[in-house]
Design a protein around this motif. Structure first.
Motif, PDB file in Angstrom:
ATOM      1  N   UNK A  52      34.091  55.908  72.903  1.00  0.00           N
ATOM      2  CA  UNK A  52      34.634  55.425  71.637  1.00  0.00           C
ATOM      3  C   UNK A  52      35.495  54.216  71.903  1.00  0.00           C
ATOM      4  N   UNK A  53      35.717  53.437  70.876  1.00  0.00           N
ATOM      5  CA  UNK A  53      36.524  52.227  71.003  1.00  0.00           C
ATOM      6  C   UNK A  53      37.956  52.613  71.328  1.00  0.00           C
ATOM      7  N   UNK A  54      38.517  51.940  72.320  1.00  0.00           N
ATOM      8  CA  UNK A  54      39.916  52.189  72.677  1.00  0.00           C
ATOM      9  C   UNK A  54      40.533  50.874  73.133  1.00  0.00           C
ATOM     10  N   UNK A  55      41.778  50.666  72.715  1.00  0.00           N
ATOM     11  CA  UNK A  55      42.538  49.488  73.123  1.00  0.00           C
ATOM     12  C   UNK A  55      43.933  49.945  73.518  1.00  0.00           C
ATOM     13  N   UNK A  56      44.386  49.480  74.675  1.00  0.00           N
ATOM     14  CA  UNK A  56      45.750  49.783  75.131  1.00  0.00           C
ATOM     15  C   UNK A  56      46.449  48.470  75.462  1.00  0.00           C
ATOM     16  N   UNK A  57      47.735  48.402  75.064  1.00  0.00           N
ATOM     17  CA  UNK A  57      48.542  47.212  75.317  1.00  0.00           C
ATOM     18  C   UNK A  57      49.811  47.621  76.057  1.00  0.00           C
ATOM     19  N   UNK A  58      50.118  46.906  77.164  1.00  0.00           N
ATOM     20  CA  UNK A  58      51.304  47.179  77.963  1.00  0.00           C
ATOM     21  C   UNK A  58      52.185  45.940  78.058  1.00  0.00           C
ATOM     22  N   UNK A  59      53.460  46.191  78.268  1.00  0.00           N
ATOM     23  CA  UNK A  59      54.389  45.132  78.661  1.00  0.00           C
ATOM     24  C   UNK A  59      54.592  45.322  80.156  1.00  0.00           C
ATOM     25  N   UNK A  60      54.333  44.274  80.941  1.00  0.00           N
ATOM     26  CA  UNK A  60      54.495  44.358  82.390  1.00  0.00           C
ATOM     27  C   UNK A  60      55.589  43.388  82.832  1.00  0.00           C
ATOM     28  N   UNK A  61      56.514  43.893  83.619  1.00  0.00           N
ATOM     29  CA  UNK A  61      57.544  43.055  84.251  1.00  0.00           C
ATOM     30  C   UNK A  61      57.180  42.978  85.722  1.00  0.00           C
ATOM     31  N   UNK A  62      56.991  41.775  86.218  1.00  0.00           N
ATOM     32  CA  UNK A  62      56.545  41.582  87.597  1.00  0.00           C
ATOM     33  C   UNK A  62      57.691  41.082  88.481  1.00  0.00           C
ATOM     34  N   UNK A  63      57.743  41.659  89.664  1.00  0.00           N
ATOM     35  CA  UNK A  63      58.755  41.279  90.649  1.00  0.00           C
ATOM     36  C   UNK A  63      58.060  40.937  91.951  1.00  0.00           C
ATOM     37  N   UNK A 117      52.293  40.496  78.398  1.00  0.00           N
ATOM     38  CA  UNK A 117      51.699  41.541  77.571  1.00  0.00           C
ATOM     39  C   UNK A 117      50.215  41.573  77.934  1.00  0.00           C
ATOM     40  N   UNK A 118      49.773  42.737  78.415  1.00  0.00           N
ATOM     41  CA  UNK A 118      48.400  42.904  78.883  1.00  0.00           C
ATOM     42  C   UNK A 118      47.687  43.890  77.962  1.00  0.00           C
ATOM     43  N   UNK A 119      46.508  43.503  77.487  1.00  0.00           N
ATOM     44  CA  UNK A 119      45.709  44.374  76.619  1.00  0.00           C
ATOM     45  C   UNK A 119      44.336  44.561  77.242  1.00  0.00           C
ATOM     46  N   UNK A 169      34.091  46.283  78.643  1.00  0.00           N
ATOM     47  CA  UNK A 169      35.529  46.071  78.806  1.00  0.00           C
ATOM     48  C   UNK A 169      35.894  44.608  78.567  1.00  0.00           C
ATOM     49  N   UNK A 170      37.087  44.421  77.991  1.00  0.00           N
ATOM     50  CA  UNK A 170      37.614  43.071  77.815  1.00  0.00           C
ATOM     51  C   UNK A 170      39.122  43.118  78.016  1.00  0.00           C
ATOM     52  N   UNK A 171      39.693  41.962  78.285  1.00  0.00           N
ATOM     53  CA  UNK A 171      41.124  41.898  78.571  1.00  0.00           C
ATOM     54  C   UNK A 171      41.745  40.662  77.949  1.00  0.00           C
ATOM     55  N   UNK A 172      43.048  40.798  77.647  1.00  0.00           N
ATOM     56  CA  UNK A 172      43.870  39.665  77.196  1.00  0.00           C
ATOM     57  C   UNK A 172      45.185  39.722  77.956  1.00  0.00           C
ATOM     58  N   UNK A 173      45.689  38.564  78.299  1.00  0.00           N
ATOM     59  CA  UNK A 173      47.028  38.460  78.886  1.00  0.00           C
ATOM     60  C   UNK A 173      47.800  37.483  78.010  1.00  0.00           C
ATOM     61  N   UNK A 174      48.897  37.965  77.457  1.00  0.00           N
ATOM     62  CA  UNK A 174      49.732  37.177  76.543  1.00  0.00           C
ATOM     63  C   UNK A 174      48.893  36.582  75.401  1.00  0.00           C
ATOM     64  N   UNK A 182      55.225  49.362  80.749  1.00  0.00           N
ATOM     65  CA  UNK A 182      55.540  50.120  79.532  1.00  0.00           C
ATOM     66  C   UNK A 182      54.358  50.034  78.560  1.00  0.00           C
ATOM     67  N   UNK A 183      53.818  51.193  78.195  1.00  0.00           N
ATOM     68  CA  UNK A 183      52.734  51.230  77.232  1.00  0.00           C
ATOM     69  C   UNK A 183      53.310  50.941  75.847  1.00  0.00           C
ATOM     70  N   UNK A 184      52.836  49.876  75.207  1.00  0.00           N
ATOM     71  CA  UNK A 184      53.332  49.496  73.888  1.00  0.00           C
ATOM     72  C   UNK A 184      52.503  50.107  72.763  1.00  0.00           C
ATOM     73  N   UNK A 185      51.194  50.158  72.964  1.00  0.00           N
ATOM     74  CA  UNK A 185      50.332  50.623  71.875  1.00  0.00           C
ATOM     75  C   UNK A 185      49.008  51.124  72.437  1.00  0.00           C
ATOM     76  N   UNK A 186      48.487  52.169  71.798  1.00  0.00           N
ATOM     77  CA  UNK A 186      47.157  52.672  72.113  1.00  0.00           C
ATOM     78  C   UNK A 186      46.437  52.916  70.789  1.00  0.00           C
ATOM     79  N   UNK A 187      45.262  52.347  70.653  1.00  0.00           N
ATOM     80  CA  UNK A 187      44.481  52.512  69.431  1.00  0.00           C
ATOM     81  C   UNK A 187      43.115  53.056  69.815  1.00  0.00           C
TER      82      UNK A 187
END
Length: 173
Positions: free
Chosen positions: A9-20, A37-39, A48-53, A77-82
């Protein structure tokens, strides 16, 4: 088409990533490199597809590496899951009356004097269709009931003919 339980099924997850990153030796030499922000998305076919910012990526590799990097040496940090359900709900085809019952309906229509060429047109008219039906065997139970009611309305003798046909069938058995 019927869907099985293994369908994606269609699923989309978006995270906020802080890189060090490291600067020199030791843990005190950790440097904040930025936030993104990574989706990641998967459609119903598993593509599969991806977006960064907000920028679409040619492949998911960079986005996955950011997620792994943030999980190991940063903050994730997981911001959203649809999740979108399958676009086609599970539907079961209604059972049809089949060839034996269709043959009996044809026989009744013939015995009351309806020409065989008109059997399909009468059924279509009963169902509100503008072209004759290709087969009576493909009628659902509800449709067959509607056709039978229409036939009995136009040809009141149809019930008597059906009862006589049933009586002859039971005597023969």
């Amino acid at each position: 088409m019927q869907n099985g339980s293994s369908n994606l099924r269609n699923i989309t997850r978006t995270w906020k990533v802080d890189l060090y990153g490291g600067w020199g030796d030791g843990p005190s030499a950790t440097v904040y490199l930025g936030s993104h922000v990574v989706t990641l998305s998967a459609d119903a076919d598993g593509k599969l597809s991806a977006e960064i910012d907000g920028e679409p990526q040619a492949s998911i590799d960079r986005a996955v590496s950011y997620l792994n990097w943030a999980k190991t040496d940063g903050h994730l940090e997981l911001l959203e899951e649809v999740r979108v359900p399958d676009s086609e709900p599970l539907t079961l085809a209604a059972p049809v009356i089949g060839k034996a019952r269709a043959a009996k309906l044809h026989r009744i229509m013939g015995l009351i004097g309806l020409p065989s060429a008109q059997h399909y047109a009468l059924a279509a008219a009963a169902l509100g269709e503008w072209v004759p039906l290709p087969s009576l065997a493909d009628l659902t139970e509800r449709e067959a009931h509607t056709v039978w009611g229409h036939l009995c309305h136009l040809y009141p003798r149809a019930r008597e003919v059906a009862a006589d046909l049933n009586a002859r069938s039971s005597r023969a058995a």
